[in-house]
Write a protein that holds these residues in place. Structure first.
Motif, PDB file in Angstrom:
ATOM      1  N   THR A  13       0.807  -1.128  -0.347  1.00 33.31           N
ATOM      2  CA  THR A  13       0.213   0.526  -0.021  1.00 33.31           C
ATOM      3  C   THR A  13       0.614   1.434  -0.351  1.00 33.31           C
ATOM      4  O   THR A  13       2.045   1.495   0.969  1.00 33.31           O
ATOM      5  CB  THR A  13      -0.678  -0.262   1.252  1.00 33.31           C
ATOM      6  N   GLY A  15       3.200   4.175   1.122  1.00 31.45           N
ATOM      7  CA  GLY A  15       3.442   5.197   2.195  1.00 31.45           C
ATOM      8  C   GLY A  15       3.800   3.620   3.900  1.00 31.45           C
ATOM      9  O   GLY A  15       4.089   4.224   4.586  1.00 31.45           O
ATOM     10  N   THR A  16       3.856   2.273   2.671  1.00 28.49           N
ATOM     11  CA  THR A  16       4.233   1.511   3.481  1.00 28.49           C
ATOM     12  C   THR A  16       5.784   1.260   3.180  1.00 28.49           C
ATOM     13  O   THR A  16       6.641   0.544   4.465  1.00 28.49           O
ATOM     14  CB  THR A  16       4.188   0.230   2.989  1.00 28.49           C
ATOM     15  N   GLY A  17       6.518   2.072   2.536  1.00 25.15           N
ATOM     16  CA  GLY A  17       8.000   1.958   2.013  1.00 25.15           C
ATOM     17  C   GLY A  17       8.395   1.138   1.459  1.00 25.15           C
ATOM     18  O   GLY A  17       9.767   1.031   1.435  1.00 25.15           O
ATOM     19  N   LYS A  18       7.862   1.164   0.546  1.00 22.69           N
ATOM     20  CA  LYS A  18       8.513   0.767  -0.889  1.00 22.69           C
ATOM     21  C   LYS A  18       9.328   1.715  -1.663  1.00 22.69           C
ATOM     22  O   LYS A  18      10.807   0.807  -1.342  1.00 22.69           O
ATOM     23  CB  LYS A  18       7.491   0.887  -2.128  1.00 22.69           C
ATOM     24  N   SER A  20      11.569   3.384  -0.253  1.00 15.33           N
ATOM     25  CA  SER A  20      12.511   3.327   0.725  1.00 15.33           C
ATOM     26  C   SER A  20      13.886   2.219   0.491  1.00 15.33           C
ATOM     27  O   SER A  20      15.163   2.403   0.714  1.00 15.33           O
ATOM     28  CB  SER A  20      11.999   3.968   2.583  1.00 15.33           C
ATOM     29  N   HIS A  21      13.080   1.171   0.245  1.00 14.68           N
ATOM     30  CA  HIS A  21      13.326   0.061   0.336  1.00 14.68           C
ATOM     31  C   HIS A  21      15.273  -0.663  -0.506  1.00 14.68           C
ATOM     32  O   HIS A  21      15.596  -0.546  -0.599  1.00 14.68           O
ATOM     33  CB  HIS A  21      12.479  -1.302   0.582  1.00 14.68           C
ATOM     34  N   ARG A 107       1.765   8.244   8.221  1.00 15.44           N
ATOM     35  CA  ARG A 107       2.473   8.349   6.877  1.00 15.44           C
ATOM     36  C   ARG A 107       1.426   9.022   5.500  1.00 15.44           C
ATOM     37  O   ARG A 107       2.562   9.917   4.967  1.00 15.44           O
ATOM     38  CB  ARG A 107       3.141   7.336   6.629  1.00 15.44           C
ATOM     39  N   ARG A 111       1.704  12.949   3.792  1.00 14.64           N
ATOM     40  CA  ARG A 111       1.517  13.465   2.584  1.00 14.64           C
ATOM     41  C   ARG A 111       0.574  14.118   1.807  1.00 14.64           C
ATOM     42  O   ARG A 111       1.002  14.170   1.511  1.00 14.64           O
ATOM     43  CB  ARG A 111       1.533  11.906   2.210  1.00 14.64           C
ATOM     44  N   SER A 148       7.647  -3.351   7.560  1.00 11.57           N
ATOM     45  CA  SER A 148       8.126  -1.774   7.573  1.00 11.57           C
ATOM     46  C   SER A 148       7.642  -0.665   8.521  1.00 11.57           C
ATOM     47  O   SER A 148       7.651   0.225   7.901  1.00 11.57           O
ATOM     48  CB  SER A 148       7.879  -2.144   5.577  1.00 11.57           C
ATOM     49  N   VAL A 149       7.747  -0.672   9.739  1.00  8.02           N
ATOM     50  CA  VAL A 149       6.891   0.374  10.774  1.00  8.02           C
ATOM     51  C   VAL A 149       8.146   0.396  11.184  1.00  8.02           C
ATOM     52  O   VAL A 149       8.338   2.410  11.725  1.00  8.02           O
ATOM     53  CB  VAL A 149       6.907  -0.453  11.508  1.00  8.02           C
ATOM     54  N   ALA A 151      12.890   1.713  11.377  1.00 12.60           N
ATOM     55  CA  ALA A 151      14.125   1.462  10.611  1.00 12.60           C
ATOM     56  C   ALA A 151      15.216   0.917  10.862  1.00 12.60           C
ATOM     57  O   ALA A 151      15.591   0.259  10.020  1.00 12.60           O
ATOM     58  CB  ALA A 151      14.743   2.762  10.955  1.00 12.60           C
ATOM     59  N   MET A 154      13.191  -2.094   8.456  1.00 14.07           N
ATOM     60  CA  MET A 154      13.601  -1.595   7.347  1.00 14.07           C
ATOM     61  C   MET A 154      15.350  -2.068   6.499  1.00 14.07           C
ATOM     62  O   MET A 154      15.405  -2.970   6.311  1.00 14.07           O
ATOM     63  CB  MET A 154      13.925  -0.215   6.642  1.00 14.07           C
TER      64      MET A 154
HETATM   65  P1  ADP Z   1       6.229   4.426  -0.518  1.00 14.28           P
HETATM   66  O1  ADP Z   1       6.976   4.184  -1.629  1.00 14.28           O
HETATM   67  O2  ADP Z   1       5.956   2.532   0.004  1.00 14.28           O
HETATM   68  O3  ADP Z   1       4.997   5.223  -0.735  1.00 14.28           O
HETATM   69  P2  ADP Z   1       8.176   5.548   0.701  1.00 14.28           P
HETATM   70  O4  ADP Z   1       9.645   4.694   1.280  1.00 14.28           O
HETATM   71  O5  ADP Z   1       7.605   6.749   0.065  1.00 14.28           O
HETATM   72  O6  ADP Z   1       6.703   4.402   1.071  1.00 14.28           O
HETATM   73  O7  ADP Z   1       7.952   5.517   2.731  1.00 14.28           O
HETATM   74  C1  ADP Z   1       7.218   6.624   3.036  1.00 14.28           C
HETATM   75  C2  ADP Z   1       7.099   7.461   4.715  1.00 14.28           C
HETATM   76  O8  ADP Z   1       7.383   6.477   5.501  1.00 14.28           O
HETATM   77  C3  ADP Z   1       8.480   7.683   4.318  1.00 14.28           C
HETATM   78  O9  ADP Z   1       8.279   9.026   5.138  1.00 14.28           O
HETATM   79  C4  ADP Z   1      10.029   6.417   4.599  1.00 14.28           C
HETATM   80  O10 ADP Z   1      10.395   7.415   4.933  1.00 14.28           O
HETATM   81  C5  ADP Z   1       8.874   6.229   5.766  1.00 14.28           C
HETATM   82  N1  ADP Z   1       9.206   4.389   6.431  1.00 14.28           N
HETATM   83  C6  ADP Z   1       9.270   3.941   5.258  1.00 14.28           C
HETATM   84  N2  ADP Z   1       9.466   2.639   5.987  1.00 14.28           N
HETATM   85  C7  ADP Z   1       9.815   3.022   6.954  1.00 14.28           C
HETATM   86  C8  ADP Z   1      10.500   2.448   7.726  1.00 14.28           C
HETATM   87  N3  ADP Z   1      10.394   0.937   8.110  1.00 14.28           N
HETATM   88  N4  ADP Z   1      10.875   2.968   9.412  1.00 14.28           N
HETATM   89  C9  ADP Z   1      10.674   4.528   9.525  1.00 14.28           C
HETATM   90  N5  ADP Z   1      10.242   5.300   8.192  1.00 14.28           N
HETATM   91  C10 ADP Z   1       9.741   4.232   7.268  1.00 14.28           C
END
Ligand code: ADP
Ligand code: MN
Length: 174
Positions: A13, A15-18, A20-21, A107, A111, A148-149, A151, A154
């Motif tokens: 979904t 905001g899950t961290g795609k 960033s990962h 998150r 946005r 992915s809650v 750091a 991650m």
């Molecule tokens: P997506 O690409 O899935 O929409 P993002 O990578 O843009 O998600 O992450 C959304 C927000 O959540 C960003 O501000 C990011 O820094 C934060 N975030 C994502 N994953 C983590 C994590 N595992 N731990 C802490 N913050 C995270």
């Protein structure tokens, strides 16, 4: 199946961290981060802008054409909030990122998502829509659900994918 490097989907979904990962994984491994959002925008794989959702209306055929060459070569990390459109034969690993609803709410609110989009994404995460989509579209053995809650999570997720990549290289060495 002549890829010398695997293709990985990182989905979940919004905001899950795609992203960033994908960025961290690309930096560590040298694999290519394919931000589908960016491809849709840059190569105009869309049928216009949806005002209510504040997002592009994706033309999936055009999108697949745009990334086909990269995918055939291998070594791609595909960053997108859907996964069922990619041909099974392209994909070696599907990572589904998950978060709790309070974290996701924070998150997405940060946005400034429109209300309708916020609600839909919250529902999607609660109903495990992406996890189901991944399991229905690919063999269950290649689908991995990761939290992915934090750091630390991650970091360990990326390490785990790096280990998987090393194993894949060993298994596919010619
Ligand atoms: P997506 O690409 O899935 O929409 P993002 O990578 O843009 O998600 O992450 C959304 C927000 O959540 C960003 O501000 C990011 O820094 C934060 N975030 C994502 N994953 C983590 C994590 N595992 N731990 C802490 N913050 C995270
Ligand atoms: Mn993103």
């Amino acid at each position: 199946m002549s890829r010398s490097l695997p293709n990985i989907i990182i989905t979940g979904t919004p905001g899950t961290g795609k992203t960033s990962h994908c960025e961290l994984l690309a930096e560590r491994t040298g694999l290519r981060h394919i931000s589908v959002n960016q491809v849709v925008k840059d190569r105009e794989c869309h049928e216009g802008w949806d005002e209510e959702y504040q997002s592009w209306i994706v033309d999936e055929d055009k999108l697949l054409d745009a990334i086909e060459e990269d995918a055939k070569q291998g070594g791609c990390i595909i960053d997108w909030h859907a996964c069922d459109l990619f041909p099974k034969s392209w994909i070696d690993l599907v990572v589904v990122l998950r978060v709790d609803t309070a974290t996701l709410y924070d998150r997405l609110t940060a946005r400034k998502y429109p209300e309708v989009k916020l609600q839909e994404n919250m529902d999607s995460e609660i109903m495990e829509v992406l996890l189901q989509e991944a399991k229905e579209s690919y063999d269950e053995e290649i689908v991995v659900e990761l939290q992915s809650v934090t750091a630390d999570e991650m970091e360990s997720n990326v390490e785990r994918i790096e280990q998987w990549l090393e194993q894949w290289k060993q298994n596919n060495a010619s």
